[in-house]
Write an enzyme that holds these catalytic residues in place. Structure first.
Site, PDB file in Angstrom:
ATOM      1  N   SER A 239      39.752  37.126  38.656  1.00  0.00           N
ATOM      2  CA  SER A 239      38.943  37.570  39.795  1.00  0.00           C
ATOM      3  C   SER A 239      38.992  36.554  40.946  1.00  0.00           C
ATOM      4  O   SER A 239      39.362  35.389  40.748  1.00  0.00           O
ATOM      5  CB  SER A 239      37.500  37.748  39.338  1.00  0.00           C
ATOM      6  N   GLY A 243      39.289  32.488  40.794  1.00  0.00           N
ATOM      7  CA  GLY A 243      40.416  31.823  41.454  1.00  0.00           C
ATOM      8  C   GLY A 243      39.949  30.753  42.432  1.00  0.00           C
ATOM      9  O   GLY A 243      40.601  29.717  42.587  1.00  0.00           O
ATOM     10  N   GLU A 260      46.703  34.629  41.341  1.00  0.00           N
ATOM     11  CA  GLU A 260      46.936  36.087  41.374  1.00  0.00           C
ATOM     12  C   GLU A 260      45.581  36.742  41.164  1.00  0.00           C
ATOM     13  O   GLU A 260      45.140  36.963  40.032  1.00  0.00           O
ATOM     14  CB  GLU A 260      47.900  36.503  40.251  1.00  0.00           C
ATOM     15  N   CYS A 294      44.937  45.373  38.943  1.00  0.00           N
ATOM     16  CA  CYS A 294      44.707  44.686  40.221  1.00  0.00           C
ATOM     17  C   CYS A 294      45.280  45.525  41.350  1.00  0.00           C
ATOM     18  O   CYS A 294      44.809  45.457  42.482  1.00  0.00           O
ATOM     19  CB  CYS A 294      45.344  43.305  40.193  1.00  0.00           C
TER      20      CYS A 294
END
Ligand code: NAD
Length: 504
Positions: A239, A243, A260, A294
């Site tokens: 998430s 990150g 990512e 995602c």
């Protein structure tokens, strides 16, 4: 279940740490399937002391692995791909059981692992450097790429095996060793993959600690990875808040990271597009993996002239969505990963109603032993409401209308995430505008195909709060190596750059 575990060399009770030998005497975690709430197996987490031993061995393994010629490392990755081919059915089934995605998607995920191995085998002979003309006589200027070190791979639950393989196949040919911390929601698939890698490395006579594993809480084991300078690169998938935390800690020690993070995929549907393509791409993009990709389609931006007809066709599909056990072929949607995910989805639906959205369909919990099934939700919104700008990791699709293509692109870009986007149009001017610097601001921008289902050949990742990282194909491998620039003088004299003279 027993057959699947056995085929993957596992049992009812498994240890969650590996670095040449299996370890794990920490908290025992019962892994439960979101499909029906049934217990799958136990996993013992690693303690911080065990983690230290795992990292030390993985770090030590780098010293010899980096000296193996890259094409030889590629042979190991070829064998890894072959083992994955043999275990595709069992591993794909375990992905479906543990994470809850449709069996065909679980098998597709293993296929993606095989594909990236094939890609990396070729790459092992193509880790190209450059030569540049030197400004000095009889000098040569060159760049070459060297192995980096330990890559800490931290993965999300929704692609429990593919993300590890994207990182691992590349890291291995680049001469790095890998320390994997998977999501605590999907530890069994991580153990299965590590067992496969262990066998391959042992068969070749290499140190199996090259592919190490440490299962444990993110806030404990994850933070040990973030802060330890022995981990040269942290490749983090998860998430945006996660990150942000990882990025800060890794940056503080001047480590490298690949981030990512979350997405908020949108599809623009032009009145000049093929509506059948639009419907299919959007429907799969929104409900595939129960909206837990995602790259899932979360927003649809439709030209006002076709909006009512398009909305009604989509609504029809939503009403008919077959939901149930994801192992059954006919079911397009399975459960969400856990009850908390269902509650998050319900809360988002309540919020969008308050903010001015109109729920057209869905958001109903279905009675089931696991408690994780819910109907996909279609919501009409006047634009990017505050909740629409957030990534709700569930099958909620927001539908909005636009008048001009510029307005549509502004809506598409009007969120803080920048992962995946698409336009459905047969008008070349529109599609070129969408792909131009004035168009989509995302890392992935597709034309006449949906937001999800990326192929491994391209670099994968996104901009803005998606983190800016790239992994998988193209030249993403460069993040896994260190670059060295050399000037080589064969003139027999000293000549300084920039014309500087030295009189002695
Ligand atoms: P999450 O952020 O809850 O967890 C991701 C990983 O981070 C897990 O392994 C978790 O244990 C670990 N973690 C937790 N605290 C940590 C810490 N302090 N240090 C290091 N690691 C820590 O995400 P999730 O719910 O598993 O996955 C869903 C999210 O992942 C979504 O936002 C989705 O968009 C994103 N995602 C992004 C991509 C991409 O490629 N951009 C791919 C898949 C998923």
């Amino acid at each position: 279940m027993q057959d699947v575990l056995k085929a993957l060399g596992m049992s009812d009770s498994n240890r969650g740490g590996f670095s040449g030998e299996w370890t794990g005497s920490g908290k025992i975690q019962a892994v439960v399937s979101p499909i029906d709430g049934a217990k799958l197996a136990d996993v013992a987490n690693v303690t911080p002391a065990e983690f230290e031993a795992v990292l030390a061995r993985c770090h030590a393994a780098f010293a010899s692995w980096k000296l193996v010629p890259a094409p030889k490392r590629g042979e190991v990755v070829r064998a890894l791909g072959d083992e994955l081919r043999k275990h595709k059915e069992a591993l794909g089934t375990l992905v479906s059981l543990e994470m809850g995605k449709a069996l065909r998607e679980g098998l597709g995920e293993v296929q993606e692992m095989i594909d990236i191995c094939d890609f990396a085998v070729g790459l092992s002979r193509q880790l190209y450097g450059l030569t540049m003309p030197s400004e000095r006589r009889q000098h040569r200027l060159q760049e070459q790429w060297h192995p980096l070190g330990v890559v800490g791979v931290i993965t999300a639950f929704n692609f429990p095996v593919a993300v590890w393989s994207w990182n691992t196949a590349l890291a291995l040919v680049c001469g790095d060793t890998v320390l994997w911390k998977p999501s605590s929601k999907t530890p069994l698939t991580a153990i299965a993959c590590t067992r496969i890698a262990e066998k391959v490395l042992r068969d070749f006579g290499y140190d199996p600690a090259i592919c190490s594993l440490a299962i444990g809480k993110g806030s404990e084991i994850g933070d040990l990875i973030n802060t330890d300078p022995r981990v040269a690169l942290v490749s983090y998938t998860g998430s945006v808040p996660g990150g942000r935390h990882v990025g800060r800690l890794v940056q503080e020690r001047f480590g490298r990271h690949i981030l990512e993070l979350g997405g908020n995929g949108a599809v623009i549907v032009s009145e000049k597009g093929d509506l059948e393509i639009a419907l299919r791409s959007i429907y799969f993009g929104a409900i595939g993996t129960s909206g837990q990709r995602c790259t899932s389609t979360r927003r649809v931006i439709v030209h006002e002239s076709i909006y009512p007809a398009f909305r009604d066709r989509l609504l029809d599909l939503y009403r008919k969505t077959p939901i149930g056990d994801p192992r059954m072929d006919g079911n397009l949607m399975g459960p969400l990963v856990d009850r908390a995910a269902v509650e998050t989805m319900l809360a988002a639906i309540e919020t969008v109603k308050v903010q001015g959205g109109k729920v057209l369909f869905g958001g109903e919990k279905l009675p089931n032993a696991g408690g994780c099934y819910i109907t996909p939700c279609l919501v009409e919104v006047p634009g990017n409401l505050p909740i629409v700008k957030e990534e709700t990791f569930a099958p909620v699709l927001y539908l909005m209308a636009y008048r001009t293509i510029e307005e549509a692109i502004a809506l598409q870009n009007g969120v803080s995430q920048g992962l995946s986007s698409a336009i459905i149009t047969n008008d070349q001017r529109e599609s070129e505008l969408f792909l131009s610097a004035a168009g989509s601001d995302c890392g992935l921008a597709n034309v006449n195909t949906g937001t999800s289902g990326a192929e491994i050949g391209g670099a994968f990742g996104g901009e803005k709060e998606t983190g800016g990282g790239r992994e998988s194909g193209s030249d993403a491998w460069k993040a896994y190596m260190r670059r060295q620039t050399s000037a080589i003088n064969f003139s027999g004299q000293v000549e300084l750059a920039q014309g500087i003279t030295l009189e002695l």
